[in-house]
Every structure is written in C-alpha cells, then in structure tokens.
Design an enzyme around this catalytic site. Sequence first.
Site, PDB file in Angstrom:
ATOM      1  N   ASP A  20      42.042   2.561  60.606  1.00  0.00           N
ATOM      2  CA  ASP A  20      40.991   1.639  60.195  1.00  0.00           C
ATOM      3  C   ASP A  20      40.572   2.041  58.773  1.00  0.00           C
ATOM      4  O   ASP A  20      40.774   3.181  58.352  1.00  0.00           O
ATOM      5  CB  ASP A  20      39.824   1.777  61.178  1.00  0.00           C
ATOM      6  CG  ASP A  20      38.590   1.047  60.707  1.00  0.00           C
ATOM      7  OD1 ASP A  20      38.691  -0.146  60.362  1.00  0.00           O
ATOM      8  OD2 ASP A  20      37.516   1.688  60.668  1.00  0.00           O
TER       9      ASP A  20
ATOM     10  N   ASP B 146      37.209   0.963  56.855  1.00  0.00           N
ATOM     11  CA  ASP B 146      35.783   1.212  56.589  1.00  0.00           C
ATOM     12  C   ASP B 146      35.156   2.074  57.686  1.00  0.00           C
ATOM     13  O   ASP B 146      35.206   1.735  58.868  1.00  0.00           O
ATOM     14  CB  ASP B 146      35.040  -0.118  56.476  1.00  0.00           C
ATOM     15  CG  ASP B 146      35.589  -0.983  55.348  1.00  0.00           C
ATOM     16  OD1 ASP B 146      35.991  -0.416  54.307  1.00  0.00           O
ATOM     17  OD2 ASP B 146      35.632  -2.215  55.513  1.00  0.00           O
TER      18      ASP B 146
HETATM   19 MG    MG Z   1      35.521   0.888  60.815  1.00  0.00          MG
END
Ligand code: MG
Length: 183
Positions: free
Chosen positions: A15, A17
């Site tokens: 992932d 962010d």
């Molecule tokens: Mg995230």
Amino acid sequence: MEPSSGLRLKAVLFDRDGTLVRDVPYNGDPDRVRPMPQARVVLDCLRAQGIATGVLSNQSGIGRGVLTVGQVAAVNVRIEQLLGPFDVWDICPHRPEDGCSCRKPAPGLIRRACRRLGIAPGEAAYIGDIGSDIEAARAAGVRGVMVPTALTLPAEVDAAPEVAADLRSALVLLLPAAGRSVP
Ligand SMILES: [Mg+2]
Ligand SMILES: [Zn+2]
C-alpha cells in the site's frame, strides 16, 4: 527455508499512503511526500534479494475530482526518487460508489500486479496499514501483513492474520534471515 505452501516469495507489494509514505489525504504535492521509517532500507533489502516490489494504491481523489492523474503521477515520481524503483505501480482512480473491481478491499489491483509480474498469488505478499488492505490480500490469495499506524482502527488490527509493528518487522516475518540483517 521454504514456506509450507511450497511457493517461494517472489514479490512484496505495498500500500502507498500510511505504509510507504506518511498519509497526507488527497496529496497532489510532491514536496509533501515523507517516507515512513525504514521504508528505504526494507525496499533495498528486497531488491538485493531479487524480490520484486510494487505499490498499489486507492486514489479516489481522482474520481472525486480533487486530484488529477498528473498530480498523482508527480507524487509517485517523488516516491521513486526517495524510495527507489518499483517493478510495478498501479492505482485505482475510482470512487467507492463506482463499484469497480480494483478499489481495495476488492482484489483487482493485487491480482493485476501478480499477472503483470508473471507470478502466482501464493508467491506474493501485500503489506498495508488498514483492514481493507488485508481484506484485498485475502481475496486475491496473497499473504497479507498489516503494519498499523496510530490511525488504524483496533478492530481492524485484531482481525488481521499477521501484524508487524513496523516495516522492518514485517520484513522479518516474510524473510527472517534477510530481515534481521537490516539495521
Ligand atoms: Mg494506507
Ligand atoms: Zn477501481
């Protein structure tokens, strides 16, 4: 040592962010990119082991009209400057109500990344900071490891099959010998 599945780890997908970089909601500004602790050394360790890396991110700001594709691309260029090159990048630009098959917790982004890398889901792992990352990993058939932040909901941490305190600890779960060699 081989994992019990008999499949060797060939890719670690992340992932973006809250996992590789600090979560700045709807960030379109490359100057605001800040790597998470240990991100660079963990990625460099994976690269040195010949393991592919990738970034898979929901970017609904595009579908909502608050971010342009170009802004997201500029942020991603900055991330590569700071964290090094990734073998695969993919984003979901859709809004939740669009009902696409790529927005996490759907498995589309992860499945597509495995196809592009030419690997089976059992040869990949996905690291993320919230429950939808882990749900997407499970749905795609890849090993999911949660690295929660202070913002991760406790119920989502409890539901995750594997949790690591930070990225280095996640690496130790996936590749014990190589992970422990990371400072
Ligand atoms: Mg995230
Ligand atoms: Zn999508």
